[in-house]
Motif scaffolding. Structure first.
Motif, short mmCIF file in Angstrom:
data_model
loop_
_atom_site.label_atom_id
_atom_site.label_comp_id
_atom_site.label_asym_id
_atom_site.label_seq_id
_atom_site.Cartn_x
_atom_site.Cartn_y
_atom_site.Cartn_z
N ALA A 42 -35.33 12.93 49.97
CA ALA A 42 -34.03 12.29 50.16
C ALA A 42 -34.19 10.80 50.37
N LYS A 43 -33.13 10.08 50.02
CA LYS A 43 -32.97 8.68 50.40
C LYS A 43 -31.85 8.66 51.43
N VAL A 44 -31.95 7.76 52.41
CA VAL A 44 -30.93 7.70 53.45
C VAL A 44 -30.34 6.30 53.54
N HIS A 45 -29.14 6.23 54.07
CA HIS A 45 -28.45 4.96 54.29
C HIS A 45 -29.30 4.09 55.20
N ILE A 46 -29.17 2.79 55.04
CA ILE A 46 -29.97 1.84 55.80
C ILE A 46 -29.81 2.03 57.31
N SER A 47 -28.64 2.54 57.76
CA SER A 47 -28.44 2.78 59.19
C SER A 47 -29.35 3.89 59.71
N LEU A 48 -29.75 4.81 58.86
CA LEU A 48 -30.69 5.86 59.24
C LEU A 48 -32.13 5.47 58.93
N PHE A 49 -32.31 4.56 57.98
CA PHE A 49 -33.65 4.23 57.50
C PHE A 49 -34.49 3.48 58.54
N GLY A 50 -33.86 2.62 59.33
CA GLY A 50 -34.56 1.95 60.43
C GLY A 50 -35.78 1.16 60.01
N ASN A 51 -35.63 0.31 58.99
CA ASN A 51 -36.75 -0.51 58.50
C ASN A 51 -38.00 0.30 58.19
#
Length: 82
Positions: A3-12
């Motif tokens: 999966a790819k996740v939104h930047i808010s979940l990705f956490g750098n």
């Protein structure tokens, strides 16, 4: 199953390798019946999604086909980190 996740979940990048349990809860178009297969799958985060909204996930085609009709574009899901 990835999966790819939104930047808010990705956490750098801290989210890479995290796993989520996903279940389809219905189609985004209420006129489409039987959008979900009833199965639950586990996916691993491998990247961020720059075009996702809020807390959306983009999952691989293989993963999508396990939880929803492959001909659909999008479905509503519940997910939790495992």
């Amino acid at each position: 199953m990835v999966a790819k996740v939104h930047i808010s979940l990705f956490g750098n990048g801290r989210a890479c390798g995290k796993r989520y349990r996903i279940r389809c809860t219905g189609g985004t178009n209420k006129a489409i019946r039987n959008a979900c297969t009833g199965k639950t799958i586990d996916v691993m985060v491998v990247d961020r999604c720059d075009t996702c909204w809020g807390y959306e996930l983009v999952i691989s085609q293989e993963a999508f086909a396990m939880i929803a009709r492959p001909t659909l574009d999008r479905v509503n899901i519940n997910y939790q980190e495992i």
